[in-house]
Design a protein around this motif. Structure first.
Motif, PDB file in Angstrom:
ATOM      1  N   PRO A 424       0.796  -1.235   0.000  1.00  0.00           N
ATOM      2  CA  PRO A 424       0.000   0.000   0.000  1.00  0.00           C
ATOM      3  C   PRO A 424       0.827   1.284   0.000  1.00  0.00           C
ATOM      4  O   PRO A 424       0.397   2.298  -0.559  1.00  0.00           O
ATOM      5  N   GLU A 425       1.984   1.263   0.619  1.00  0.00           N
ATOM      6  CA  GLU A 425       2.818   2.465   0.626  1.00  0.00           C
ATOM      7  C   GLU A 425       3.356   2.773  -0.770  1.00  0.00           C
ATOM      8  O   GLU A 425       3.647   3.925  -1.088  1.00  0.00           O
ATOM      9  N   ILE A 426       3.514   1.739  -1.589  1.00  0.00           N
ATOM     10  CA  ILE A 426       3.961   1.933  -2.979  1.00  0.00           C
ATOM     11  C   ILE A 426       2.736   2.086  -3.875  1.00  0.00           C
ATOM     12  O   ILE A 426       2.664   2.980  -4.710  1.00  0.00           O
ATOM     13  N   GLY A 427       1.768   1.178  -3.720  1.00  0.00           N
ATOM     14  CA  GLY A 427       0.472   1.320  -4.378  1.00  0.00           C
ATOM     15  C   GLY A 427       0.496   1.165  -5.881  1.00  0.00           C
ATOM     16  O   GLY A 427      -0.130   1.935  -6.600  1.00  0.00           O
ATOM     17  N   ILE A 428       1.188   0.135  -6.383  1.00  0.00           N
ATOM     18  CA  ILE A 428       1.152  -0.175  -7.816  1.00  0.00           C
ATOM     19  C   ILE A 428       0.648  -1.606  -7.963  1.00  0.00           C
ATOM     20  O   ILE A 428       1.429  -2.565  -7.997  1.00  0.00           O
ATOM     21  N   PRO A 429      -0.682  -1.814  -8.028  1.00  0.00           N
ATOM     22  CA  PRO A 429      -1.256  -3.174  -8.009  1.00  0.00           C
ATOM     23  C   PRO A 429      -1.237  -3.836  -9.381  1.00  0.00           C
ATOM     24  O   PRO A 429      -2.281  -4.071  -9.998  1.00  0.00           O
ATOM     25  N   LEU A 430      -0.062  -4.171  -9.855  1.00  0.00           N
ATOM     26  CA  LEU A 430       0.061  -4.788 -11.166  1.00  0.00           C
ATOM     27  C   LEU A 430      -0.315  -6.254 -11.111  1.00  0.00           C
ATOM     28  O   LEU A 430       0.071  -6.979 -10.175  1.00  0.00           O
ATOM     29  N   SER A 431      -1.062  -6.721 -12.115  1.00  0.00           N
ATOM     30  CA  SER A 431      -1.221  -8.165 -12.305  1.00  0.00           C
ATOM     31  C   SER A 431      -0.003  -8.663 -13.069  1.00  0.00           C
ATOM     32  O   SER A 431       0.776  -7.871 -13.617  1.00  0.00           O
ATOM     33  N   ILE A 432       0.173  -9.966 -13.133  1.00  0.00           N
ATOM     34  CA  ILE A 432       1.351 -10.500 -13.796  1.00  0.00           C
ATOM     35  C   ILE A 432       1.311 -10.211 -15.298  1.00  0.00           C
ATOM     36  O   ILE A 432       2.347  -9.950 -15.918  1.00  0.00           O
ATOM     37  N   GLN A 433       0.111 -10.203 -15.869  1.00  0.00           N
ATOM     38  CA  GLN A 433       0.010  -9.892 -17.293  1.00  0.00           C
ATOM     39  C   GLN A 433       0.371  -8.428 -17.556  1.00  0.00           C
ATOM     40  O   GLN A 433       1.063  -8.111 -18.525  1.00  0.00           O
TER      41      GLN A 433
END
Length: 839
Positions: A424-433
């Motif tokens: 959450p402190e970074i907040g980049i919710p990338l999926s693997i695709q």
């Protein structure tokens, strides 16, 4: 039971499952999406929020001044700034591919912000027409925008990097469109932007070349699919129609409960379309009943390549199609090898013999089951589930002899990176695709821009990537943010980190320090730059000319030395410049070489300042010769005066040095000769004297009959008698004044003998004149050769016999080889005198 709990969250749409896991509980406070304009960057990027000035909203405990706030995807505030930009109402904003926030206001001005809410200068404009007619709508795509004006004109920027504005064809309709959608240039046949607009006459397609009606559908909302092949249209009668971009074959034609147009429409991957009304989200897919999700708070849909992120006031969710590998494992009642392998791990943990039974059942398909578990782990956001799936893969791999051993290790690496970015402190919710599409290097770049340098450095190190970019950006950011730290302290902090990366450019960091107004810090940093080609230019830019000159000369690179020389030459007074280069032999030599060709006067000043009088004299002498080459330096030209003055000045300078006596005397005589030659040219009106030698001057005077002038030159330059006789003999022969030549030979015994007289006559082909002087030759050898030259064989033989020289007689016989009578004379002499060596 675990499988049941996982699959219970899924939604079946025809034969496909969808899931909607929660990524974050939003950490922001007092943010109501319905009161704000919101721009969310794809690939888990930042969220920009600003109060919507087109709505009347109640202000709570907040300032009336509008603030542009930028959050990460978890709602953690990254930066904020007060919106003070002129130009009217904010019409639209969106993030570009490099995460620059693009804001378009009513008069067509385009403001750009970085992720730290810092305005990027200069501002751009959509053009004069947009300024005059006002922008009413903006449609963004990856790196471009289409703006619609009140006059229903369409202006496009295809690339924010260039900000080149072009106007599209104008539709022949007066009313503004109900909706606008863009087909990106990379998906069109023409390679340019195509715009779809929904009007009362149907759907029109605009580009730069014209307007074309593509369908009769009365559309109120449109969205183009991620691959540019399909268009989803919400019609005026409440139907969702999905068609290809040619509008020839509908894929979906579904009636919706509401005829009111949805607030938002977005594609969920390539499989379904989402429609959002005030409290309801509807997913429509081919051959399936619509699926409804109910919300009691406003939403923002953020399309991704593999799904849609759903942002609300309180949470961030990700709606996506369940990956095939995950479906195999967790689908209720699944008996696939992957599901059995996952179940076998559960039995193994419980020490049940059922684990071995499951492995025996899937023995033949075990590699595929292991691969499915690894793949499913990559698609999971829940860390405990990732760990369980990887343990199942590792458990199955232990019984596989032909499985790629590093596959699990690679997935572990990927997941460690993704989990770190999802924090959450970074907040980049990338999926693997998304991660694979974005690439690790771009992710690191985005972390750097967000000032997450430590994580970026660790990821770079973990993946074996170049760390230089991360450390460089950190160093520059540290300098910018450390205004209160003294230079000496800060340079130690920077060097401690910069030395971690070999080959890093200290010069680039120093350049940033100089740009930030910390010149002393820049000078200390650039000292550590090993590459002179980067070090020297920066030293010059920060005003360290002395150090730059030292470094350039030490490097031995002549180009760098010249760079420093020219820079100092322009910046410093002449005397100061001379003092700087005088002690550096390489710099001094290079300057001298250049100045000799292009800057004589400046070079003379340099030599005078350094006491090199002889060098000034040589330059003056050279200048006199350059003046002599001028086409004007003829017929008594006034240029002869400056030439003589330069040579006299050179003589004066040479005379002041003890080691240049010869040069001094030569310069004096040269000036004297030039003056005499100039006078001769004036008197004779013939430009034939200047720059000739003393001998040529005397010879020319005699040829012209000016014996007095010839004697004057002889006297002035103390020409020897022998030289005088040689010159006069050949000059009179050139003139063919044979009487004068004879008189000259009788004035007194010539100090050079009579041989020059003979040669002059023979060269002029005057054999009779030559016979006057041949008998006067004392040496019989010379007489013999002279007679031979004029073809008198008998006289030559007589003279040769007096010399008693067999070799000479042999040469003479060869000379007369074609003359039988002459050969017999030489044979007779041979027999009589018995000369040896004569055949």
């Amino acid at each position: 039971m675990a499988n049941v709990s996982v699959a219970a969250e899924w939604q079946l749409v025809y034969n496909r499952y969808y899931r909607k896991p929660e990524l974050y509980q939003m950490r922001w406070k007092h943010i109501d999406l319905s009161r704000n304009k919101v721009a969310c960057a794809p690939f888990g990027g930042p969220i920009a929020v600003i109060r919507d000035d087109s709505k009347i909203v109640q202000l709570y405990a907040e300032s009336a001044l509008r603030k542009l706030r930028i959050f990460n995807s978890a709602g953690v505030l990254i930066s904020e700034t007060i919106w003070k930009n002129p130009g009217g109402r904010l019409i639209g904003m969106s993030w570009s591919e490099d995460q620059t926030l693009i804001c378009v206001v009513q008069d067509g001005t385009v403001y750009r912000y970085n992720i730290h809410a810092e305005l990027i200068e200069p501002n751009a404009s959509m053009g004069k027409e947009c300024f005059e007619e006002n922008v009413v709508e903006c449609v963004f795509w990856g790196n471009g925008v289409v703006c619609v004006t009140e006059a229903n004109r369409y202006f496009c920027v295809a690339d924010f990097a260039t900000m080149k504005v072009c106007e599209l064809a104008r539709p022949e309709v007066e009313e503004l469109p109900h909706c606008v959608a863009v087909i990106e240039p990379k998906y069109t046949m023409t390679g340019s932007v195509e715009v779809l607009i929904g009007t009362d006459a149907g759907i029109l397609m605009l580009d730069e070349d014209g307007v074309q009606k593509v369908d009769d559908t009365l559309s109120q909302k449109m969205a183009v699919s991620p691959n540019g092949n399909f268009v989803a249209c919400f019609t005026h009668d409440g139907r969702l129609v999905v068609n290809n971009t040619n509008f020839s074959s509908p894929v979906i034609d579904e009636s919706c409960e509401s005829a009111l147009p949805p607030e938002q429409i977005a594609w969920c991957g390539m499989d379904s379309v989402l429609l959002y009304w005030n409290d309801m989200l509807v997913m429509v897919a081919p051959q399936a009943e619509p699926v409804q999700y109910f919300y009691d708070e406003p939403l923002v849909l953020i399309p991704e390549c593999d799904g849609v992120r759903i942002l609300s006031n309180s949470s961030m969710e990700f709606l996506q199609r369940v990956p095939a590998s995950t479906e195999q494992i967790f689908a209720i009642g699944s008996t696939s090898p992957a599901a059995l392998l996952h179940d076998a791990l559960d039995h193994f943990d419980r020490r049940s013999a059922k684990a071995d039974e499951n492995l025996r059942l899937i023995r033949a398909s075990l590699p595929k089951a292991v691969e499915a578990c690894i793949d499913a782990a990559g698609h999971e956001f829940d860390i405990s589930r990732q760990r369980t799936l990887l343990r199942a893969a590792s458990y199955g791999q232990a019984f596989c002899s032909n499985f790629q051993r590093d596959r699990i290790q690679e997935m572990c690496k990927t997941l460690r990176v993704l989990n770190a970015a999802r924090d959450p402190e970074i907040g980049i919710p990338l999926s693997i695709q998304q991660y694979k599409s974005l690439t690790a290097s771009v992710l690191i770049g985005r972390l750097i821009n967000a000032n997450c340098h430590l994580l970026a450095l660790r990821i770079s190190e973990y993946l074996g990537m170049n760390q230089e970019v991360v450390i460089m950006h950190w160093a520059c950011s540290k300098i910018t943010a450390s205004l209160a730290i003294p230079d000496v302290t800060l340079v130690e902090i920077l060097l401690d980190k910069l030395k971690l990366c070999k080959g890093i450019s200290y010069a680039a960091v120093a350049a940033h320090a100089d740009k930030s107004g910390r010149r002393k810090l820049a000078a200390m940093l650039v000292e550590h730059e090993p590459r002179s080609s980067k070090q020297v230019p920066l030293l010059l830019s920060i005003g360290e000319e002395d150090t730059a000159l030292v470094k350039a000369t030490e490097s031995g690179d002549t180009d760098l030395v010249y760079l420093v020389i020219f820079h100092i030459w322009q910046k410093r007074p002449a005397l100061e410049f001379f003092g700087m280069i005088q002690t550096r032999s390489l710099a001094c030599d290079l300057f001298t070489v250049y100045a000799r060709c292009y800057k004589h006067e400046f070079l003379k000043d340099f030599f005078l300042s350094t006491g090199q009088l002889q060098e000034v004299a040589f330059l003056l002498w050279k200048e006199s010769w350059e003046l002599g080459k001028n086409s004007m330096a003829s017929n008594g030209s006034a240029l002869h005066g400056p030439r003589i003055k330069r040579i006299e000045k050179a003589h004066s300078l040479f005379s002041e040095t003890k080691d240049h006596t010869f040069e001094s005397k030569a310069a004096e005589e040269h000036a004297k000769l030039l003056r005499i030659q100039h006078e001769l040219e004036v008197s004779t009106k013939q430009a034939i004297f200047v720059d000739s030698s003393i001998s040529d001057t005397i010879r020319t005077c005699i040829v012209l009959g000016n014996h007095r002038a010839a004697m004057k030159v002889k006297t002035e330059f103390k020409v020897s008698e022998k030289r005088w006789y040689w010159l006069k003999v050949f000059a009179l022969a050139t003139k063919r004044d044979w009487d004068a030549l004879e008189r000259f030979s009788k004035e007194k015994r010539p100090p050079i003998g009579y041989r020059p007289f003979v040669e002059a006559c023979v060269d002029a082909d005057e054999k009779g004149e030559a016979l006057k002087y041949i008998p006067k030759l004392v040496d019989p050898r010379e007489r013999a050769e002279a007679y031979a030259r004029i073809g008198m064989a008998k006289e030559a033989a007589d003279a040769a016999s007096q010399a008693k020289d067999g070799e000479l007689l042999g040469r003479l016989k060869l000379t007369f080889a074609q003359n039988a009578a002459a050969s017999s004379i030489f044979d007779t002499l041979r027999d009589r005198l018995s000369f040896q060596g004569v055949s």
